[in-house]
Design a protein around this motif. Structure first.
Motif, mmCIF file in Angstrom:
data_model
loop_
_atom_site.group_PDB
_atom_site.id
_atom_site.type_symbol
_atom_site.label_atom_id
_atom_site.label_comp_id
_atom_site.label_asym_id
_atom_site.label_seq_id
_atom_site.Cartn_x
_atom_site.Cartn_y
_atom_site.Cartn_z
ATOM 1 N N MET A 72 1.029 -1.270 -0.125
ATOM 2 C CA MET A 72 0.190 0.464 -0.016
ATOM 3 C C MET A 72 0.821 1.472 0.269
ATOM 4 S SD MET A 72 -2.586 1.157 3.178
ATOM 5 C CE MET A 72 -4.745 1.210 2.428
ATOM 6 N N ILE A 73 0.475 2.158 -0.817
ATOM 7 C CA ILE A 73 1.428 3.495 -0.834
ATOM 8 C C ILE A 73 1.012 4.172 0.193
ATOM 9 C CG2 ILE A 73 2.226 5.007 -2.456
ATOM 10 C CD1 ILE A 73 1.642 3.238 -4.601
ATOM 11 N N GLU A 74 2.039 4.871 0.985
ATOM 12 C CA GLU A 74 1.279 6.397 2.050
ATOM 13 C C GLU A 74 0.611 7.072 1.117
ATOM 14 O OE1 GLU A 74 3.697 6.919 5.719
ATOM 15 O OE2 GLU A 74 4.364 4.616 5.065
ATOM 16 N N MET A 75 -0.105 8.309 1.436
ATOM 17 C CA MET A 75 -0.789 9.135 0.599
ATOM 18 C C MET A 75 0.858 10.144 1.076
ATOM 19 S SD MET A 75 -2.872 10.679 -0.869
ATOM 20 C CE MET A 75 -5.264 11.445 -1.154
ATOM 21 N N GLY A 76 1.221 9.950 2.086
ATOM 22 C CA GLY A 76 2.217 10.850 2.767
ATOM 23 C C GLY A 76 3.190 11.580 1.447
ATOM 24 N N ARG A 77 3.616 10.196 1.283
ATOM 25 C CA ARG A 77 4.358 10.665 -0.154
ATOM 26 C C ARG A 77 3.671 10.715 -1.077
ATOM 27 N NH1 ARG A 77 8.883 7.235 2.254
ATOM 28 N NH2 ARG A 77 8.471 5.582 4.560
ATOM 29 N N ILE A 78 2.742 10.410 -1.676
ATOM 30 C CA ILE A 78 2.908 10.840 -3.282
ATOM 31 C C ILE A 78 2.544 12.290 -2.610
ATOM 32 C CG2 ILE A 78 0.748 10.897 -4.453
ATOM 33 C CD1 ILE A 78 0.276 7.786 -3.366
ATOM 34 N N LEU A 79 2.335 13.284 -1.578
ATOM 35 C CA LEU A 79 1.778 14.113 -1.707
ATOM 36 C C LEU A 79 3.115 14.686 -1.640
ATOM 37 C CD1 LEU A 79 0.117 16.728 -1.433
ATOM 38 C CD2 LEU A 79 -0.268 16.404 1.300
ATOM 39 N N GLU A 80 4.153 14.444 -1.266
ATOM 40 C CA GLU A 80 5.788 14.809 -0.979
ATOM 41 C C GLU A 80 5.950 14.680 -2.252
ATOM 42 O OE1 GLU A 80 7.144 12.699 1.427
ATOM 43 O OE2 GLU A 80 6.436 13.358 3.089
ATOM 44 N N LYS A 81 5.870 14.145 -3.484
ATOM 45 C CA LYS A 81 6.396 13.336 -5.014
ATOM 46 C C LYS A 81 6.036 15.168 -5.809
ATOM 47 C CE LYS A 81 7.371 8.939 -5.291
ATOM 48 N NZ LYS A 81 7.110 8.059 -6.077
#
Length: 127
Positions: free
Chosen positions: A1-10
């Motif tokens: 599962m991909i964390e939403m925080g990491r996507i937002l950071e990208k």
């Protein structure tokens, strides 16, 4: 599962520097705001029982204070001091710098039995 925080950071990292700076500035502003007294108490790391003890009232009264939409400034000041803070009042008028109110009369005057009570309610009907 991909964390939403990491996507937002990208996504944020892919934006131009000035947009990243604007996002960071707004984030810092939002971190300085709270929704109400309950959240403020939690940030201070205090339980309702701690506040009740400091104010010499019962815990349900603390809950009542936290849920009030209108209260005396003396009640708010007492609550803020019980969580270890200091209440400051700032007035913002159009075309003027912010003004701080340092005194609204003698808040701690002897005999001020209203300091932890809710404002009196107006009667709206006949019994």
């Amino acid at each position: 599962m991909i964390e939403m925080g990491r996507i937002l950071e990208k996504v944020i990292a892919s934006l131009p520097a000035e947009e990243q700076a604007a996002i960071e500035k707004r984030y810092q502003e939002l971190k300085q705001e709270v929704e109400g007294l309950r959240e403020l108490r939690q940030i201070a790391g205090k339980a309702q029982a701690d506040i009740a003890s400091a104010l010499k009232i019962k815990q349900p009264s603390v809950s009542k204070i936290e849920n009030q939409t209108d209260m005396y400034l003396s009640t708010l000041r007492s609550y803020i001091e019980a969580i270890g803070g200091q209440l400051e009042l700032t007035v913002r008028l159009p075309s003027r710098p912010a003004l701080k109110i340092h005194s609204l009369g003698d808040v701690g005057a002897a005999g001020d039995s209203r300091s932890l009570e809710a404002p009196p309610r107006r009667r709206t009907g006949v019994r």
